[in-house]
Write a protein that holds these residues in place. Structure first.
Motif, PDB file in Angstrom:
ATOM      1  N   ASP A  39     -26.698  39.422  12.373  1.00 19.37           N
ATOM      2  CA  ASP A  39     -26.966  40.751  11.787  1.00 19.37           C
ATOM      3  C   ASP A  39     -28.462  41.058  11.714  1.00 19.37           C
ATOM      4  N   ASN A  40     -29.289  40.033  11.867  1.00 17.12           N
ATOM      5  CA  ASN A  40     -30.733  40.253  11.727  1.00 17.12           C
ATOM      6  C   ASN A  40     -31.338  41.066  12.874  1.00 17.12           C
ATOM      7  N   TRP A  41     -30.559  41.280  13.965  1.00 19.20           N
ATOM      8  CA  TRP A  41     -31.062  42.162  15.036  1.00 19.20           C
ATOM      9  C   TRP A  41     -31.259  43.579  14.512  1.00 19.20           C
ATOM     10  N   LEU A  42     -30.605  43.905  13.385  1.00 21.95           N
ATOM     11  CA  LEU A  42     -30.711  45.263  12.828  1.00 21.95           C
ATOM     12  C   LEU A  42     -32.059  45.490  12.126  1.00 21.95           C
ATOM     13  N   ARG A  43     -32.835  44.450  11.987  1.00 21.10           N
ATOM     14  CA  ARG A  43     -34.152  44.599  11.349  1.00 21.10           C
ATOM     15  C   ARG A  43     -35.123  45.307  12.305  1.00 21.10           C
ATOM     16  N   PRO A  44     -36.242  45.840  11.776  1.00 19.74           N
ATOM     17  CA  PRO A  44     -37.206  46.500  12.670  1.00 19.74           C
ATOM     18  C   PRO A  44     -37.620  45.554  13.804  1.00 19.74           C
ATOM     19  N   PHE A  94     -30.294  28.183   8.245  1.00 19.98           N
ATOM     20  CA  PHE A  94     -29.911  29.519   8.747  1.00 19.98           C
ATOM     21  C   PHE A  94     -31.214  30.284   9.026  1.00 19.98           C
ATOM     22  N   ALA A  95     -31.621  30.301  10.282  1.00 17.22           N
ATOM     23  CA  ALA A  95     -32.921  30.871  10.632  1.00 17.22           C
ATOM     24  C   ALA A  95     -32.824  32.334  11.066  1.00 17.22           C
ATOM     25  N   PHE A  96     -31.671  32.715  11.648  1.00 15.17           N
ATOM     26  CA  PHE A  96     -31.550  34.103  12.132  1.00 15.17           C
ATOM     27  C   PHE A  96     -30.064  34.421  12.283  1.00 15.17           C
ATOM     28  N   ILE A 141     -29.550  28.472   3.212  1.00 14.26           N
ATOM     29  CA  ILE A 141     -29.848  29.877   3.529  1.00 14.26           C
ATOM     30  C   ILE A 141     -31.237  30.147   2.928  1.00 14.26           C
ATOM     31  N   MET A 142     -32.206  30.297   3.828  1.00 13.29           N
ATOM     32  CA  MET A 142     -33.622  30.328   3.408  1.00 13.29           C
ATOM     33  C   MET A 142     -34.036  31.763   3.082  1.00 13.29           C
ATOM     34  N   ASP A 143     -33.557  32.247   1.962  1.00 16.61           N
ATOM     35  CA  ASP A 143     -33.710  33.668   1.648  1.00 16.61           C
ATOM     36  C   ASP A 143     -34.965  33.921   0.807  1.00 16.61           C
ATOM     37  N   GLY A 144     -35.527  35.127   0.970  1.00 19.44           N
ATOM     38  CA  GLY A 144     -36.595  35.558   0.061  1.00 19.44           C
ATOM     39  C   GLY A 144     -38.009  35.447   0.613  1.00 19.44           C
ATOM     40  N   ASN A 145     -38.146  35.246   1.917  1.00 21.03           N
ATOM     41  CA  ASN A 145     -39.507  35.144   2.484  1.00 21.03           C
ATOM     42  C   ASN A 145     -40.269  36.472   2.392  1.00 21.03           C
ATOM     43  N   ARG A 146     -39.554  37.568   2.711  1.00 20.58           N
ATOM     44  CA  ARG A 146     -40.235  38.871   2.665  1.00 20.58           C
ATOM     45  C   ARG A 146     -40.582  39.257   1.238  1.00 20.58           C
ATOM     46  N   ARG A 147     -39.629  38.988   0.318  1.00 23.42           N
ATOM     47  CA  ARG A 147     -39.898  39.322  -1.092  1.00 23.42           C
ATOM     48  C   ARG A 147     -41.073  38.513  -1.627  1.00 23.42           C
ATOM     49  N   TRP A 148     -41.124  37.250  -1.225  1.00 21.92           N
ATOM     50  CA  TRP A 148     -42.234  36.381  -1.650  1.00 21.92           C
ATOM     51  C   TRP A 148     -43.561  37.011  -1.217  1.00 21.92           C
ATOM     52  N   GLY A 208     -45.157  35.686   4.666  1.00 23.80           N
ATOM     53  CA  GLY A 208     -43.961  35.164   3.994  1.00 23.80           C
ATOM     54  C   GLY A 208     -43.226  34.187   4.898  1.00 23.80           C
ATOM     55  N   TYR A 209     -43.108  34.549   6.175  1.00 27.03           N
ATOM     56  CA  TYR A 209     -42.410  33.643   7.106  1.00 27.03           C
ATOM     57  C   TYR A 209     -43.233  32.385   7.389  1.00 27.03           C
ATOM     58  N   GLU A 210     -44.563  32.563   7.472  1.00 27.48           N
ATOM     59  CA  GLU A 210     -45.421  31.375   7.655  1.00 27.48           C
ATOM     60  C   GLU A 210     -45.200  30.406   6.494  1.00 27.48           C
ATOM     61  N   LEU A 233     -42.351  33.163  16.020  1.00 26.21           N
ATOM     62  CA  LEU A 233     -42.535  32.001  15.133  1.00 26.21           C
ATOM     63  C   LEU A 233     -41.665  30.831  15.572  1.00 26.21           C
ATOM     64  N   PHE A 234     -40.403  31.134  15.946  1.00 30.63           N
ATOM     65  CA  PHE A 234     -39.525  30.042  16.411  1.00 30.63           C
ATOM     66  C   PHE A 234     -40.152  29.360  17.619  1.00 30.63           C
ATOM     67  N   GLU A 235     -40.662  30.195  18.539  1.00 30.11           N
ATOM     68  CA  GLU A 235     -41.294  29.629  19.749  1.00 30.11           C
ATOM     69  C   GLU A 235     -42.456  28.738  19.375  1.00 30.11           C
TER      70      GLU A 235
HETATM   71  C1  LIG Z   1     -38.059  27.225  12.982  1.00 30.97           C
HETATM   72  C2  LIG Z   1     -37.467  27.681  11.727  1.00 30.97           C
HETATM   73  C3  LIG Z   1     -36.239  27.029  11.252  1.00 30.97           C
HETATM   74  C4  LIG Z   1     -38.064  28.722  11.096  1.00 30.97           C
HETATM   75  C5  LIG Z   1     -37.592  29.326   9.857  1.00 30.97           C
HETATM   76  C6  LIG Z   1     -38.338  30.562   9.513  1.00 30.97           C
HETATM   77  C7  LIG Z   1     -37.637  31.255   8.401  1.00 30.97           C
HETATM   78  C8  LIG Z   1     -38.039  30.885   7.026  1.00 30.97           C
HETATM   79  C9  LIG Z   1     -36.657  32.119   8.683  1.00 30.97           C
HETATM   80  C10 LIG Z   1     -35.847  32.850   7.661  1.00 30.97           C
HETATM   81  C11 LIG Z   1     -35.269  34.032   8.307  1.00 30.97           C
HETATM   82  C12 LIG Z   1     -34.533  34.993   7.475  1.00 30.97           C
HETATM   83  C13 LIG Z   1     -33.915  36.063   8.283  1.00 30.97           C
HETATM   84  C14 LIG Z   1     -34.438  34.938   6.115  1.00 30.97           C
HETATM   85  C15 LIG Z   1     -33.702  35.901   5.272  1.00 30.97           C
HETATM   86  O1  LIG Z   1     -34.382  36.765   4.411  1.00 30.97           O
HETATM   87  P1  LIG Z   1     -35.907  37.169   4.375  1.00 30.97           P
HETATM   88  O2  LIG Z   1     -36.621  35.933   4.204  1.00 30.97           O
HETATM   89  O3  LIG Z   1     -36.122  37.980   5.574  1.00 30.97           O
HETATM   90  O4  LIG Z   1     -36.420  37.998   3.196  1.00 30.97           O
HETATM   91  P2  LIG Z   1     -35.845  38.867   2.014  1.00 30.97           P
HETATM   92  O5  LIG Z   1     -34.514  38.281   1.624  1.00 30.97           O
HETATM   93  O6  LIG Z   1     -36.872  38.703   0.953  1.00 30.97           O
HETATM   94  O7  LIG Z   1     -35.779  40.250   2.532  1.00 30.97           O
END
Ligand SMILES: CC(C)=CCC/C(C)=C/CC/C(C)=C/COP(=O)(O)OP(=O)(O)O
Length: 303
Positions: free
Chosen positions: A126-131, A121-123, A77-84, A95-97, A141-143
């Motif tokens: 429930d993530n449709w509820l995001r802006p 876990f890429a999406f 579960i790749m969490d924390g991109n936005r916080r980063w 953050g996603y890059e 990005l997936f594309e």
């Molecule tokens: C092709 C491929 C596999 C791409 C992966 C891209 C990627 C890192 C997707 C993560 C998506 C996601 C909804 C993360 C959850 O929290 P969050 O990161 O939105 O941020 P937060 O928990 O800090 O709010």
């Protein structure tokens, strides 16, 4: 050419991010690791190959890891991109890059270290509820990853599968997914399963629906329904090892968030304080060392 070289060369990423000191926060404080010399110094070729790797190839592991105790399937579960991104004053997109850079690195490590299946876990459904702008950003990005990297994945022997309901994704993304799945379906070095618009509860529900239909059609009796049969109908049945041995979640959150609920029944859990973009070789090694220290009992009595 050795398997590890394939991956190192194919997934070298030139992406750089604006340099900025990391903000002082406990979340970003790395956990204590056993002393870790750099990989080239400590790597040893452990001659026996794993069953899911061509016998002519070598798996090169850091000394801390035992080959026979490596997980076959790792889920993340790749969490924390936005916080980063926010902590650095960067836009969310960055953050996603950076998250994608971490994905590339993890794929390379799994390939080099002989892990058979990596589920990301890429999406979540429930993530449709995001802006909308953020959802569009992720879909874009997936594309882009599929467009830019498919050839490299294919050449590196990576098989790509998708779990989740892809029918709700943009048509252009669906087409790229179909192409990626078809192009790589004979590959067997590493199986990368990407969960997109995925819900663990729905996965169980759709399995129940399929099984109920089979009962209705007289193909099976209600008494035939077993864990084995349910597992066969789950979307992860696309892999040889449908149940992860190890689940990693980054950024300090301690929950499963509707990911692989059935399949994680006996998984070992590892929660990292690092945000996903900071999850690299040292962090993965720490997770694997922790995994190898666990006593997996599957409900049996311990020694
Ligand atoms: C092709 C491929 C596999 C791409 C992966 C891209 C990627 C890192 C997707 C993560 C998506 C996601 C909804 C993360 C959850 O929290 P969050 O990161 O939105 O941020 P937060 O928990 O800090 O709010």
């Amino acid at each position: 050419m050795a398997f590890s070289l394939h991956f190192q060369q194919l997934f070298h990423s030139p992406t750089t991010f604006p340099s900025q000191p990391k903000p002082p926060t406990t979340l970003l404080t790395p956990l204590k690791l056993p002393p870790t010399p750099s990989l080239p110094l400590l790597a040893i070729a452990q001659n026996a190959s794993l069953s899911n790797i061509d016998s002519t190839e070598k798996v090169v592991l850091p000394l801390q890891l035992k080959r026979e105790m490596m997980p076959k399937h790792v889920a993340v579960i790749m969490d924390g991109n936005r916080r980063w991104a926010k902590m650095r004053g960067f836009p969310v997109a960055l953050g996603y890059e950076a998250g994608i850079r971490a994905v590339r690195k993890l794929i390379e490590l799994c390939g080099n270290w002989g892990i058979g299946v990596l589920t990301l876990f890429a999406f979540s459904s429930d993530n449709w509820l995001r802006p909308k702008v953020e959802v569009d950003l992720l879909m874009g990005l997936f594309e882009r990853v599929l467009k830019d990297e498919l050839e490299k994945f294919a050449r590196a022997g990576i098989r790509i599968s998708i779990i989740g309901d892809t029918s709700m994704l943009p048509k252009s993304l669906q087409e790229l997914i179909d192409k990626a799945v078809k192009t790589t379906k004979e590959n067997s070095q590493l199986h990368v399963v990407v969960a997109v618009n995925y819900s663990g509860q729905y996965d169980v529900v759709q399995a129940c629906q399929t099984i109920a239909q089979k009962v209705k059609d007289g193909i099976i009796e209600p008494g035939d329904i077993s864990s084995f049969l349910v597992e066969q109908e789950l979307q992860t049945n696309c892999t040889d090892f449908p149940c992860p041995d190890l689940l990693i979640r980054t950024s300090g959150e301690l929950r499963l968030s509707n990911f692989l609920l059935w399949q994680l029944a006996y998984a070992e859990l590892f929660f990292s304080h690092s945000h996903w973009p900071d999850f690299g070789e040292a962090e993965f090694l720490e997770a694997l060392c922790s995994f190898q220290q666990r006593q997996r009992r599957y409900g049996r009595q311990g020694s």
